[in-house]
Design a protein around this motif. Structure first.
Motif, mmCIF file in Angstrom:
data_model
loop_
_atom_site.group_PDB
_atom_site.id
_atom_site.type_symbol
_atom_site.label_atom_id
_atom_site.label_comp_id
_atom_site.label_asym_id
_atom_site.label_seq_id
_atom_site.Cartn_x
_atom_site.Cartn_y
_atom_site.Cartn_z
ATOM 1 N N ILE A 56 26.836 22.237 -44.413
ATOM 2 C CA ILE A 56 27.506 21.564 -45.636
ATOM 3 C C ILE A 56 28.680 20.812 -44.923
ATOM 4 N N LEU A 57 29.641 21.599 -44.343
ATOM 5 C CA LEU A 57 30.706 20.897 -43.941
ATOM 6 C C LEU A 57 30.499 19.593 -42.934
ATOM 7 N N THR A 58 29.536 19.736 -42.412
ATOM 8 C CA THR A 58 28.982 18.334 -41.548
ATOM 9 C C THR A 58 28.698 17.486 -42.414
ATOM 10 N N ALA A 59 27.783 17.689 -43.251
ATOM 11 C CA ALA A 59 27.364 16.533 -44.160
ATOM 12 C C ALA A 59 28.478 16.085 -45.046
ATOM 13 N N THR A 60 29.363 16.766 -45.426
ATOM 14 C CA THR A 60 30.585 16.861 -46.179
ATOM 15 C C THR A 60 31.447 15.610 -45.477
ATOM 16 N N THR B 65 37.362 18.350 -46.527
ATOM 17 C CA THR B 65 36.854 19.583 -46.433
ATOM 18 C C THR B 65 38.072 20.871 -46.216
ATOM 19 N N ASP B 66 39.184 20.252 -46.807
ATOM 20 C CA ASP B 66 40.277 21.490 -46.710
ATOM 21 C C ASP B 66 40.077 22.593 -47.122
ATOM 22 N N LEU B 67 39.154 22.636 -48.301
ATOM 23 C CA LEU B 67 39.060 23.970 -49.100
ATOM 24 C C LEU B 67 38.241 24.737 -48.299
ATOM 25 N N LEU B 68 37.013 24.088 -47.814
ATOM 26 C CA LEU B 68 35.967 24.794 -47.303
ATOM 27 C C LEU B 68 35.942 25.261 -45.635
ATOM 28 N N ASP B 69 36.972 24.583 -45.014
ATOM 29 C CA ASP B 69 37.223 24.855 -43.508
ATOM 30 C C ASP B 69 37.716 26.374 -43.324
#
Length: 87
Positions: free
Chosen positions: A38-42, A49-53
């Motif tokens: 998901i992060l790669t696609a984002t 991606t500050d929230l998900l990292d």
């Protein structure tokens, strides 16, 4: 969101009891791989991606500590230990 809300009582019980390996539908190892994708696609779409990292960092840490077969509720153990260190 409605489906996720239905899972909260189960997560709460796992967090309260520390039994993160009970009734696991999607284990942490699978969730870690999915979040990485998901992060790669984002990033490829130019979205921050500050929230998900930090979430992926926690997933990787817990998975790397040998808890990949458990539920994502186990990530709370890392958050709890940080909270105790601050107090």
């Amino acid at each position: 969101m409605t489906a996720m809300m239905g899972e909260l009582p189960g997560y709460a019980e796992k967090i309260d009891t520390g039994r993160h390996g009970v009734n696991v539908a999607s284990n942490l190892a699978m969730q870690t791989a999915a979040l990485k994708n998901i992060l790669t696609a984002t990033r490829e779409q130019g979205v921050a991606t500050d929230l998900l990292d930090p979430m992926l960092d926690l997933f990787r840490k817990r998975d790397g500590a040998g808890h990949g077969n458990e539920d994502i509720s186990g990530v709370f153990e890392l958050i709890r230990s940080r909270s105790n260190a601050v107090n």
